[in-house]
Enzyme design. Sequence first.
Site, PDB file in Angstrom:
ATOM      1  N   THR A  12      64.245  51.799  43.671  1.00  0.00           N
ATOM      2  CA  THR A  12      63.277  52.868  43.851  1.00  0.00           C
ATOM      3  C   THR A  12      63.797  53.832  44.921  1.00  0.00           C
ATOM      4  O   THR A  12      64.681  53.478  45.720  1.00  0.00           O
ATOM      5  CB  THR A  12      61.898  52.293  44.244  1.00  0.00           C
ATOM      6  OG1 THR A  12      60.914  53.331  44.157  1.00  0.00           O
ATOM      7  CG2 THR A  12      61.911  51.719  45.648  1.00  0.00           C
ATOM      8  N   GLU A  13      63.276  55.059  44.925  1.00  0.00           N
ATOM      9  CA  GLU A  13      63.664  56.071  45.909  1.00  0.00           C
ATOM     10  C   GLU A  13      65.164  56.380  45.890  1.00  0.00           C
ATOM     11  O   GLU A  13      65.793  56.522  46.950  1.00  0.00           O
ATOM     12  CB  GLU A  13      63.238  55.629  47.323  1.00  0.00           C
ATOM     13  CG  GLU A  13      61.739  55.415  47.496  1.00  0.00           C
ATOM     14  CD  GLU A  13      60.913  56.673  47.234  1.00  0.00           C
ATOM     15  OE1 GLU A  13      61.381  57.770  47.579  1.00  0.00           O
ATOM     16  OE2 GLU A  13      59.808  56.537  46.687  1.00  0.00           O
ATOM     17  N   LYS A  16      65.658  59.330  40.942  1.00  0.00           N
ATOM     18  CA  LYS A  16      65.609  59.349  39.470  1.00  0.00           C
ATOM     19  C   LYS A  16      64.986  60.628  38.933  1.00  0.00           C
ATOM     20  O   LYS A  16      65.519  61.255  38.014  1.00  0.00           O
ATOM     21  CB  LYS A  16      64.780  58.165  38.942  1.00  0.00           C
ATOM     22  CG  LYS A  16      65.518  56.896  38.714  1.00  0.00           C
ATOM     23  CD  LYS A  16      64.717  55.902  37.907  1.00  0.00           C
ATOM     24  CE  LYS A  16      63.244  55.831  38.241  1.00  0.00           C
ATOM     25  NZ  LYS A  16      62.971  55.506  39.646  1.00  0.00           N
ATOM     26  N   THR A  17      63.841  61.002  39.493  1.00  0.00           N
ATOM     27  CA  THR A  17      63.152  62.204  38.997  1.00  0.00           C
ATOM     28  C   THR A  17      63.942  63.461  39.319  1.00  0.00           C
ATOM     29  O   THR A  17      64.016  64.385  38.498  1.00  0.00           O
ATOM     30  CB  THR A  17      61.745  62.296  39.601  1.00  0.00           C
ATOM     31  OG1 THR A  17      61.009  61.130  39.263  1.00  0.00           O
ATOM     32  CG2 THR A  17      61.011  63.520  39.066  1.00  0.00           C
ATOM     33  N   LYS A  38      57.315  60.161  31.289  1.00  0.00           N
ATOM     34  CA  LYS A  38      57.321  59.138  32.335  1.00  0.00           C
ATOM     35  C   LYS A  38      56.121  58.273  32.007  1.00  0.00           C
ATOM     36  O   LYS A  38      55.003  58.540  32.489  1.00  0.00           O
ATOM     37  CB  LYS A  38      57.216  59.746  33.734  1.00  0.00           C
ATOM     38  CG  LYS A  38      57.377  58.698  34.837  1.00  0.00           C
ATOM     39  CD  LYS A  38      57.401  59.338  36.197  1.00  0.00           C
ATOM     40  CE  LYS A  38      57.526  58.276  37.302  1.00  0.00           C
ATOM     41  NZ  LYS A  38      58.820  57.586  37.295  1.00  0.00           N
ATOM     42  N   SER A  42      52.850  55.141  39.280  1.00  0.00           N
ATOM     43  CA  SER A  42      51.898  54.802  40.339  1.00  0.00           C
ATOM     44  C   SER A  42      52.108  55.786  41.480  1.00  0.00           C
ATOM     45  O   SER A  42      53.054  56.570  41.463  1.00  0.00           O
ATOM     46  CB  SER A  42      52.094  53.353  40.805  1.00  0.00           C
ATOM     47  OG  SER A  42      53.439  53.113  41.154  1.00  0.00           O
ATOM     48  N   ASP A  55      56.155  63.201  40.264  1.00  0.00           N
ATOM     49  CA  ASP A  55      57.357  63.045  39.445  1.00  0.00           C
ATOM     50  C   ASP A  55      57.107  63.505  38.013  1.00  0.00           C
ATOM     51  O   ASP A  55      57.928  64.217  37.416  1.00  0.00           O
ATOM     52  CB  ASP A  55      57.823  61.590  39.445  1.00  0.00           C
ATOM     53  CG  ASP A  55      58.327  61.137  40.809  1.00  0.00           C
ATOM     54  OD1 ASP A  55      58.554  62.007  41.678  1.00  0.00           O
ATOM     55  OD2 ASP A  55      58.491  59.928  41.006  1.00  0.00           O
ATOM     56  N   GLU A 117      61.813  58.668  31.596  1.00  0.00           N
ATOM     57  CA  GLU A 117      62.123  58.166  32.939  1.00  0.00           C
ATOM     58  C   GLU A 117      61.368  56.880  33.214  1.00  0.00           C
ATOM     59  O   GLU A 117      60.146  56.801  33.032  1.00  0.00           O
ATOM     60  CB  GLU A 117      61.769  59.198  34.003  1.00  0.00           C
ATOM     61  CG  GLU A 117      62.212  58.754  35.397  1.00  0.00           C
ATOM     62  CD  GLU A 117      61.651  59.616  36.501  1.00  0.00           C
ATOM     63  OE1 GLU A 117      61.426  59.083  37.602  1.00  0.00           O
ATOM     64  OE2 GLU A 117      61.428  60.823  36.269  1.00  0.00           O
TER      65      GLU A 117
END
Length: 232
Positions: A12-13, A16-17, A38, A42, A55, A117
């Site tokens: 995560t972080e 990706k987006t 997507k 969350s 995102d 995504e």
Amino acid sequence: MTTAFFVTGTDTEVGKTTIASALLHAARLAGLSTAAAKPVASGCELTAEGLRNDDALALLDECSLSMRYQQVNPFAFEPAIAPHLAAREAGVELTVAQLLQPVRDMLALKADFSVVEGAGGWRVPLAGREALSDLAIQLGLPVILVVGVRLGCINHALLSAEAIERDGLQLAGWVANIVDPATSRLQENLETLTERLAAPCLGQVPRLETASPAEVAHFLDLRALKASSFES
């Protein structure tokens, strides 16, 4: 000719987006129509229109085809926690079967270039023993891996690539997103990733003050995607 890819990350972080939106922007610059999904997000904010995820909104902004927010992000949850936990708290059983149809509806729009995504890394859990990777498997999409370049990224990238290929999917390409420019031996890390990942590098994205899709797109090369990733 139309093509679609599943975009996942080493963690995560890792941006990706940022990369998925920039890929869409690059496709638009090349004169291609674009669409995105997507399926689960969350960390959403409650607005007058309902729950919205930054995102998903970024992806929607790069869709040249007319799409509603719910078409991009059919499952939105407010807590910024793992999607399966957020879904459980909301009383929703988050299964691959529930996610499949909305994504297939997006792909049915037949955009020239589409991205789906994921959330977090490759093995993000859903309900029961299912994972978000099972959605990519059901869709049979080639995968683009976003590598968050920082200490430990080589191991994360190679394990992710192994899992993707073991699941029977093609790693179509990867992007080096340099999230920590102070990474020790940065160039050597990038060289090792290039040597060991059996897929083309679509670009190396430096740490940018304003990582807009337009700016990031300049560092990406869609032509590096393997021809076998494209289906007519």
